[in-house]
Design an enzyme around this catalytic site. Structure first.
Site, PDB file in Angstrom:
ATOM      1  N   LYS A 170       0.835  -1.215   0.000  1.00  0.00           N
ATOM      2  CA  LYS A 170       0.000   0.000   0.000  1.00  0.00           C
ATOM      3  C   LYS A 170       0.868   1.263   0.000  1.00  0.00           C
ATOM      4  O   LYS A 170       0.627   2.196  -0.768  1.00  0.00           O
ATOM      5  CB  LYS A 170      -0.936  -0.022   1.215  1.00  0.00           C
ATOM      6  CG  LYS A 170      -1.729   1.254   1.433  1.00  0.00           C
ATOM      7  CD  LYS A 170      -2.665   1.578   0.274  1.00  0.00           C
ATOM      8  CE  LYS A 170      -3.219   2.992   0.405  1.00  0.00           C
ATOM      9  NZ  LYS A 170      -3.915   3.430  -0.798  1.00  0.00           N
ATOM     10  N   LYS A 176       1.425  11.906   5.644  1.00  0.00           N
ATOM     11  CA  LYS A 176       1.650  10.765   6.549  1.00  0.00           C
ATOM     12  C   LYS A 176       2.163   9.556   5.763  1.00  0.00           C
ATOM     13  O   LYS A 176       3.137   8.897   6.152  1.00  0.00           O
ATOM     14  CB  LYS A 176       0.322  10.471   7.256  1.00  0.00           C
ATOM     15  CG  LYS A 176       0.244   9.232   8.095  1.00  0.00           C
ATOM     16  CD  LYS A 176      -0.526   8.095   7.475  1.00  0.00           C
ATOM     17  CE  LYS A 176      -1.919   8.303   6.994  1.00  0.00           C
ATOM     18  NZ  LYS A 176      -2.530   7.150   6.339  1.00  0.00           N
TER      19      LYS A 176
HETATM   20  N1  LIG Z   1      -9.341   9.019   1.415  1.00  0.00           N
HETATM   21  C1  LIG Z   1      -8.744   8.228   0.570  1.00  0.00           C
HETATM   22  O1  LIG Z   1      -8.741   8.472  -0.655  1.00  0.00           O
HETATM   23  C2  LIG Z   1      -8.030   6.994   1.060  1.00  0.00           C
HETATM   24  C3  LIG Z   1      -7.779   5.951   0.153  1.00  0.00           C
HETATM   25  C4  LIG Z   1      -7.161   4.790   0.601  1.00  0.00           C
HETATM   26  C5  LIG Z   1      -6.763   4.694   1.930  1.00  0.00           C
HETATM   27  N2  LIG Z   1      -6.994   5.742   2.795  1.00  0.00           N
HETATM   28  C6  LIG Z   1      -6.573   5.564   4.196  1.00  0.00           C
HETATM   29  O2  LIG Z   1      -7.719   5.176   4.918  1.00  0.00           O
HETATM   30  C7  LIG Z   1      -7.657   5.704   6.258  1.00  0.00           C
HETATM   31  C8  LIG Z   1      -8.895   6.561   6.512  1.00  0.00           C
HETATM   32  O3  LIG Z   1      -8.896   7.614   5.567  1.00  0.00           O
HETATM   33  P1  LIG Z   1     -10.139   8.637   5.429  1.00  0.00           P
HETATM   34  O4  LIG Z   1      -9.903   9.428   4.180  1.00  0.00           O
HETATM   35  O5  LIG Z   1     -11.400   7.896   5.640  1.00  0.00           O
HETATM   36  O6  LIG Z   1      -9.842   9.574   6.684  1.00  0.00           O
HETATM   37  P2  LIG Z   1     -10.867  10.534   7.484  1.00  0.00           P
HETATM   38  O7  LIG Z   1     -12.037  10.868   6.652  1.00  0.00           O
HETATM   39  O8  LIG Z   1     -10.034  11.615   8.054  1.00  0.00           O
HETATM   40  O9  LIG Z   1     -11.403   9.580   8.687  1.00  0.00           O
HETATM   41  C9  LIG Z   1     -10.532   9.216   9.726  1.00  0.00           C
HETATM   42  C10 LIG Z   1     -11.253   8.334  10.718  1.00  0.00           C
HETATM   43  O10 LIG Z   1     -10.354   8.056  11.817  1.00  0.00           O
HETATM   44  C11 LIG Z   1     -10.981   8.456  13.041  1.00  0.00           C
HETATM   45  N3  LIG Z   1      -9.947   8.903  13.985  1.00  0.00           N
HETATM   46  C12 LIG Z   1      -8.961   9.786  13.767  1.00  0.00           C
HETATM   47  N4  LIG Z   1      -8.196   9.913  14.874  1.00  0.00           N
HETATM   48  C13 LIG Z   1      -8.737   9.094  15.813  1.00  0.00           C
HETATM   49  C14 LIG Z   1      -8.402   8.759  17.150  1.00  0.00           C
HETATM   50  N5  LIG Z   1      -7.328   9.304  17.768  1.00  0.00           N
HETATM   51  N6  LIG Z   1      -9.173   7.871  17.812  1.00  0.00           N
HETATM   52  C15 LIG Z   1     -10.247   7.307  17.218  1.00  0.00           C
HETATM   53  N7  LIG Z   1     -10.625   7.569  15.932  1.00  0.00           N
HETATM   54  C16 LIG Z   1      -9.859   8.453  15.245  1.00  0.00           C
HETATM   55  C17 LIG Z   1     -11.920   9.565  12.640  1.00  0.00           C
HETATM   56  O11 LIG Z   1     -12.882   9.738  13.657  1.00  0.00           O
HETATM   57  P3  LIG Z   1     -13.676  11.153  13.787  1.00  0.00           P
HETATM   58  O12 LIG Z   1     -14.821  11.057  12.830  1.00  0.00           O
HETATM   59  O13 LIG Z   1     -14.097  11.193  15.210  1.00  0.00           O
HETATM   60  O14 LIG Z   1     -12.705  12.250  13.436  1.00  0.00           O
HETATM   61  C18 LIG Z   1     -12.488   8.989  11.341  1.00  0.00           C
HETATM   62  O15 LIG Z   1     -13.441   7.993  11.634  1.00  0.00           O
HETATM   63  C19 LIG Z   1      -6.338   6.466   6.350  1.00  0.00           C
HETATM   64  O16 LIG Z   1      -5.341   5.632   6.884  1.00  0.00           O
HETATM   65  C20 LIG Z   1      -6.034   6.800   4.890  1.00  0.00           C
HETATM   66  O17 LIG Z   1      -4.645   6.992   4.678  1.00  0.00           O
HETATM   67  C21 LIG Z   1      -7.644   6.865   2.400  1.00  0.00           C
END
Ligand SMILES: NC(=O)c1ccc[n+]([C@@H]2O[C@H](COP(=O)([O-])OP(=O)(O)OC[C@H]3O[C@@H](n4cnc5c(N)ncnc54)[C@H](OP(=O)(O)O)[C@@H]3O)[C@@H](O)[C@H]2O)c1
Length: 307
Positions: A170, A239
């Site tokens: 990844k 990150k």
């Molecule tokens: N977006 C993309 O295109 C994509 C594609 C592939 C992979 N990813 C990966 O998938 C993961 C999620 O990405 P995303 O885009 O969905 O991110 P996001 O929208 O920022 O969501 C992050 C999630 O993590 C939770 N979180 C953050 N800090 C926390 C903590 N200290 N304790 C508990 N929960 C916490 C948030 O909760 P709250 O709602 O309370 O803030 C939210 O549910 C990441 O690792 C990212 O690198 C993202």
């Protein structure tokens, strides 16, 4: 299957919805509880605490970064402390190889099974069940969780029985995407400064030798200068850049391009790009070319360096 889903952000909300749609019995947890509401209306159970999402056959975590995963997995009343013997923790967040190694060991020591299943694709693909999944873990565990992975992915690729290997796949994939963003940013600064139409240029590229989703998606975003709302936020992209550099340092593999992109991210974040999509760093090549005017920066939500 009875499955818990922890982390209902841009990606997790769509993935959890697809699990419900596929007929699984889904219990959802999110640090900010209101984000669970829509899924509860669609048929999910709500878990008030992490432990309540760990009572089924498996639990999936889709959290922002290493520190979020650490706190949910190892904290008091976390996943390791509450998943049953033989239960599966599927980690889909993009996290470090080192944390994946730590979770592999901790779950094995507690008689649980750990599967690493990071995903490729942005939130629109997550919502449509069109992600690509890179999975690694004990074969019996991977077999058991295939019905879950198939609910949110269009295709799953197996990378053996060592979970951290999927995390390395990844991270290397996101390194490649960021290299494409940089290369497109430079090429489009060149043709843009000469006055060529950038949309026509991207149409040409993606209809000929560069007919791949990554060029279509990011070429389109860069030509449109559409970096808000962020599908993948710049701090998360940064990150991943740091995580691939950490993995490369451990393995003693120089990644000169990743170092260049590290500084692109720093510049973007230093100039107010926190809320933008990670592909906004493509605009720095145009600025280096003296091309991005103050108004252009404003258009993409970036404060000018001169302000
Ligand atoms: N977006 C993309 O295109 C994509 C594609 C592939 C992979 N990813 C990966 O998938 C993961 C999620 O990405 P995303 O885009 O969905 O991110 P996001 O929208 O920022 O969501 C992050 C999630 O993590 C939770 N979180 C953050 N800090 C926390 C903590 N200290 N304790 C508990 N929960 C916490 C948030 O909760 P709250 O709602 O309370 O803030 C939210 O549910 C990441 O690792 C990212 O690198 C993202």
């Amino acid at each position: 299957m009875k499955v818990g889903f922890i982390g209902l952000g841009n990606m997790g909300s769509g993935m959890a919805a697809n699990l419900i749609e596929a007929g699984h019995e889904v219990t959802v947890y999110n640090r900010t509880p209101r984000k669970a509401q829509k899924l509860v209306e669609e048929g999910a159970r709500h878990a008030a605490q992490v432990a309540d999402a760990c009572r089924g056959d498996a639990v999936i975590t889709m959290l922002a970064d290493d520190s979020a995963v650490e706190s949910v997995v190892f904290g008091d009343a976390g996943v390791v402390g509450n998943l049953r013997q033989g239960g599966i923790h599927i980690s889909s967040s993009t996290i470090s190889v080192a944390l994946s190694e730590k979770m592999t060991a901790a779950h094995a020591a507690n008689g649980q099974r750990f599967v690493s299943a990071p995903v490729f694709g942005r939130p629109d693909a997550a919502a449509a069940g069109r992600l690509f999944v890179a999975v690694a873990g004990r074969p019996d565990a991977v077999d058991d969780c295939m019905p879950l992975l198939e609910a949110f992915g269009q295709k799953t690729f197996r990378f053996g029985d060592n979970p951290p290997d999927a995390n390395l796949v990844k991270l290397s994939g996101n390194f490649l995407i960021s290299s494409v963003i940089e290369a497109l940013g430079e090429a489009m600064a060149l043709v843009g400064k000469a006055g060529l139409d950038q949309h026509q240029y991207i149409d040409f590229l993606t209809s000929t030798l560069f007919n791949a989703p990554v060029y279509k998606t990011y070429g389109g975003l860069i030509a449109d200068k559409k970096f808000e709302p962020a599908g993948f936020a710049a701090p998360l992209g940064f990150k991943d850049n740091r995580l691939v550099l950490a993995a490369a340092e451990t393995l003693r593999v120089p990644l000169p391009l990743a170092c260049l992109i590290y500084n692109r991210f720093l510049t973007l974040l230093a100039h107010g790009g926190e809320s933008l999509d990670w592909s906004a760093f493509s605009q720095l090549a145009a600025e280096d070319a003296g091309q991005a005017s103050r108004s252009t920066w404003r258009d993409v939500g970036l404060p000018s360096r001169e302000r």
